[in-house]
Design a protein around this motif. Sequence first.
Motif, short mmCIF file in Angstrom:
data_model
loop_
_atom_site.label_atom_id
_atom_site.label_comp_id
_atom_site.label_asym_id
_atom_site.label_seq_id
_atom_site.Cartn_x
_atom_site.Cartn_y
_atom_site.Cartn_z
N GLY B 245 0.79 -1.24 0.00
CA GLY B 245 0.00 0.00 0.00
C GLY B 245 0.81 1.27 0.00
O GLY B 245 0.32 2.31 0.40
N ARG B 246 2.08 1.20 -0.43
CA ARG B 246 2.95 2.37 -0.40
C ARG B 246 2.94 2.99 1.00
O ARG B 246 3.24 2.28 1.95
N ARG B 247 2.50 4.25 1.16
CA ARG B 247 2.63 4.88 2.48
C ARG B 247 1.33 4.84 3.28
O ARG B 247 1.09 5.72 4.11
N VAL B 248 0.50 3.87 3.03
CA VAL B 248 -0.80 3.87 3.72
C VAL B 248 -0.61 3.79 5.24
O VAL B 248 -1.39 4.33 6.01
N TRP B 249 0.46 3.17 5.68
CA TRP B 249 0.76 3.08 7.10
C TRP B 249 0.83 4.46 7.75
O TRP B 249 0.42 4.66 8.89
N CYS B 250 1.37 5.41 7.01
CA CYS B 250 1.62 6.74 7.58
C CYS B 250 0.34 7.46 7.98
O CYS B 250 0.39 8.47 8.66
N HIS B 251 -0.81 6.95 7.53
CA HIS B 251 -2.07 7.52 8.01
C HIS B 251 -2.37 7.05 9.43
O HIS B 251 -3.16 7.64 10.14
N LEU B 252 -1.76 5.94 9.81
CA LEU B 252 -2.02 5.34 11.12
C LEU B 252 -1.00 5.78 12.16
O LEU B 252 -1.28 5.80 13.35
N CYS B 253 0.18 6.15 11.70
CA CYS B 253 1.29 6.44 12.61
C CYS B 253 0.97 7.64 13.52
O CYS B 253 0.68 8.73 13.03
N PRO B 254 1.01 7.48 14.84
CA PRO B 254 0.68 8.60 15.73
C PRO B 254 1.71 9.72 15.68
O PRO B 254 1.37 10.88 15.95
N VAL B 255 2.95 9.40 15.36
CA VAL B 255 3.95 10.47 15.22
C VAL B 255 3.59 11.34 14.02
O VAL B 255 3.59 12.58 14.09
N GLY B 256 3.23 10.67 12.93
CA GLY B 256 2.78 11.39 11.74
C GLY B 256 1.56 12.22 12.04
O GLY B 256 1.39 13.34 11.52
N TYR B 282 -2.34 12.19 -13.01
CA TYR B 282 -1.01 11.65 -12.71
C TYR B 282 -0.58 11.97 -11.28
O TYR B 282 0.13 11.20 -10.66
N CYS B 283 -1.01 13.13 -10.78
CA CYS B 283 -0.61 13.52 -9.42
C CYS B 283 -1.22 12.57 -8.39
O CYS B 283 -0.52 12.07 -7.51
N ALA B 284 -2.51 12.31 -8.54
CA ALA B 284 -3.17 11.42 -7.60
C ALA B 284 -2.63 10.00 -7.74
O ALA B 284 -2.49 9.27 -6.77
N GLU B 285 -2.29 9.65 -8.96
CA GLU B 285 -1.75 8.32 -9.22
C GLU B 285 -0.42 8.14 -8.48
O GLU B 285 -0.13 7.06 -7.97
N ALA B 286 0.37 9.20 -8.43
CA ALA B 286 1.71 9.07 -7.87
C ALA B 286 1.74 9.22 -6.35
O ALA B 286 2.72 8.85 -5.72
N CYS B 287 0.69 9.78 -5.77
CA CYS B 287 0.75 10.11 -4.35
C CYS B 287 0.83 8.85 -3.50
O CYS B 287 -0.07 8.03 -3.51
N PRO B 288 1.91 8.69 -2.75
CA PRO B 288 2.03 7.47 -1.95
C PRO B 288 1.05 7.45 -0.79
O PRO B 288 0.78 6.39 -0.24
N MET B 289 0.53 8.62 -0.41
CA MET B 289 -0.46 8.66 0.66
C MET B 289 -1.87 8.47 0.11
O MET B 289 -2.84 8.49 0.86
N GLY B 290 -1.99 8.33 -1.18
CA GLY B 290 -3.31 8.10 -1.78
C GLY B 290 -4.21 9.32 -1.74
O GLY B 290 -5.42 9.20 -1.78
#
Lengths: 385, 339
Positions: B245-256, B282-290
Amino acid sequence: MAQLLRQRSVLKSSAFFYEALAREPKPAGSSIGYFCHLVPEEIIIAAGFHPQRLCATDSYQARSGEELVSVEACPVVKSIAGLARNDFFRSLPLVVLPGSCDGKTRLAELLSVTTEVYFLDVGRGADYLENASFWAEKYRQFLHFLRKRFGITASREKMLQACHATNRRTEAFRRLYRYRAENPGAISAFDYFAAASASFFCDPVTWTDQVHRLLEESQATAIKNTGWPRLLLAGSPILFPAFKLLEVLEEAHLEVAADLTCGAYGHLFDPVEIDEETEDGLLRALALKYIGGSLCPCFPNLGKLADRIQDAVSEYRLDGVVYYVLRLCQVYDLQTITLRQILKDGKVPLLAIKTDLEREDRGQLITRLEALREMLGEKGERFKR
Amino acid sequence: MKRISAARRSVQVISLILLIYGGYLFKGKQEETGNSSLLPRLKAPAGAMSTTKFQPGQILWPSGDTPVLESYPPSLVCRFNPKGGMFKACIVHFLSENLTWQTSFKYLLPHLSLFFLLCFLLGRMWCGWVCPIGTVGDFLTWLRRKMNVPARRFPSGFRITLRGFSYGLLSLSLSISAFIGFPRYARFQCYWFLPYCQVCPARLLCPLFGLIKPNWKDFSTGITIVFTLLAWVVLGLFLAAFYWGRRVWCHLCPVGLVNSWFNRGAGMELHKKAIKCTKCGYCAEACPMGLTEMYQASSDTVFNQPGCIMCWRCVENCPRDNCLTVKFFGRKIVASKWR
Ligand code: SF4
Ligand code: SF4
């Protein structure tokens, strides 16, 4: 026709494009024919075939096509129908037709009687969020079809290579586009549209080289700025040999500095921007290049077209817009009114011209264009350099 | 590789080396007694956790080394680094620890001010460019790409749900930390100290970088069993999230999450000029945060979404010149430009 234009051109390097256009299409087993700028060339190249965009507006062929389809059909549909009677067309192993407009959809059925046709459904939505997966899925089906039908691999690496080649072509085209817009009179609209039409069937690498050569020659040549009002040409495609509009524009002393038509800009301006080099990522990137950014009036994207027009006019400091409607093409015709309304608010002068492939109305067109020139002249030197 | 990505990768690798191996690199500065930083050194009050804390076999494990600098930058720098690492710890660790210790606010203020200042300057760039855990994750993404495995894309609702979870996680760990700080409940400290760290994947991953065995398991009591299992599950989720999921984790990270509060109004800004946009996606396609908002924006916008980690992949993938622009306090840093 090509000979005539070639002699008129001041640039020697343009000969390549005119010669390519004049050449009789070869019956080649290694070519796949397609229509519209919505069909991914890169997939065809990766499959080991030579993509040939067959879009045509040719009055001779249109008349021949009238026997096959209705007289009231759009000239492009009629031209294609006429083309389909050629031996060359029948010798193609495959023809790809996207379901952009109703005419193309019906043509797919009509042509499948004589030739093998692949119907590429692109839907009607234009929104990335809602449709990107659908587009990518359709492209994937097309890729799998080619693999199965011809027993080839069409690997990811080949697709990547093809993308790099078309991206270099885009780079050359953007250079040409910007150069023309910034140097009035440097490369004539005839040369420009001939080059664009030639790109439909030229190998991307050769074409790219030739465009760079053309640009270099032009840069080395002294430019005589005519001082004519500079226009943006939008609307229906200008395809060789139907250059009537370019002729009357020239006769009315108006210069086409840039365009937004699907035969030149739409075909060549957008790159494949590869985010992920996986097969899935490539197919998605291709879908976004061809369909996502498309200005084709078959999709609900009029606001985008208006944005593009306003952006081009302000970026290149153009004097006005000529919106070309190929008579009997509904989609271009119907969006004229809304477009005019939007551009009026943006204070961009727009002249809509509705005409067909025949030459009868030339005099009348010139009169209208001369009136436009006078009006633009009166508006003062606002956009002049 | 494209320009921005190349710059970002370099910064990421340098940060990873500095943040994780900083303890080795600047070893000379380490003294147990001295304070290597201008900022106050925060210590457990005398008598705190005197009971069973930090016994062998416990999940939490103090390295015994002090970091080079006693501060808490806005990215996931783990205190469980070999040799103490470069900085003390992440912000969640900082808050949890000091809530439990009931440290007086005047000692926290310098640390908090530095944290706020860094956040204010760069927003979540700390996530996208510095965080070593994010770098590890990006490596997993790179691996997936090499293996030709398609990325998973998640609907925007999922993103919002994850953010909700993140709030839950942060408030839960902070409340537990505050709770066990009261003398009445101090006996819970041996098990509930730093509750988020107990399950954080960085606690398991960071020691590995120094070829040190992290405390994988503790099956001595019920609570530690739960924490051990939870940590494993979270680590599994973490790896899977970054792989697919690329950076999907970073939505969960409390530090983030804490960093994301400063995104809006940060010095670093992402601008969109709507008239240049062709809605190609293309921008939305590339965004690792979705994120899809910069695709959707149909008027000129300053795009500092809380979810944006300022990686600028959208900027480098946008095929329209000057459509997306990055500005630092109004000064243009970089703009979308195709070739
Ligand atoms: S919006 Fe752009 S800068 Fe922000 S995370 Fe997505 S790709 Fe990166
Ligand atoms: S990549 Fe650029 S042009 Fe394409 S939708 Fe995003 S902002 Fe618009």
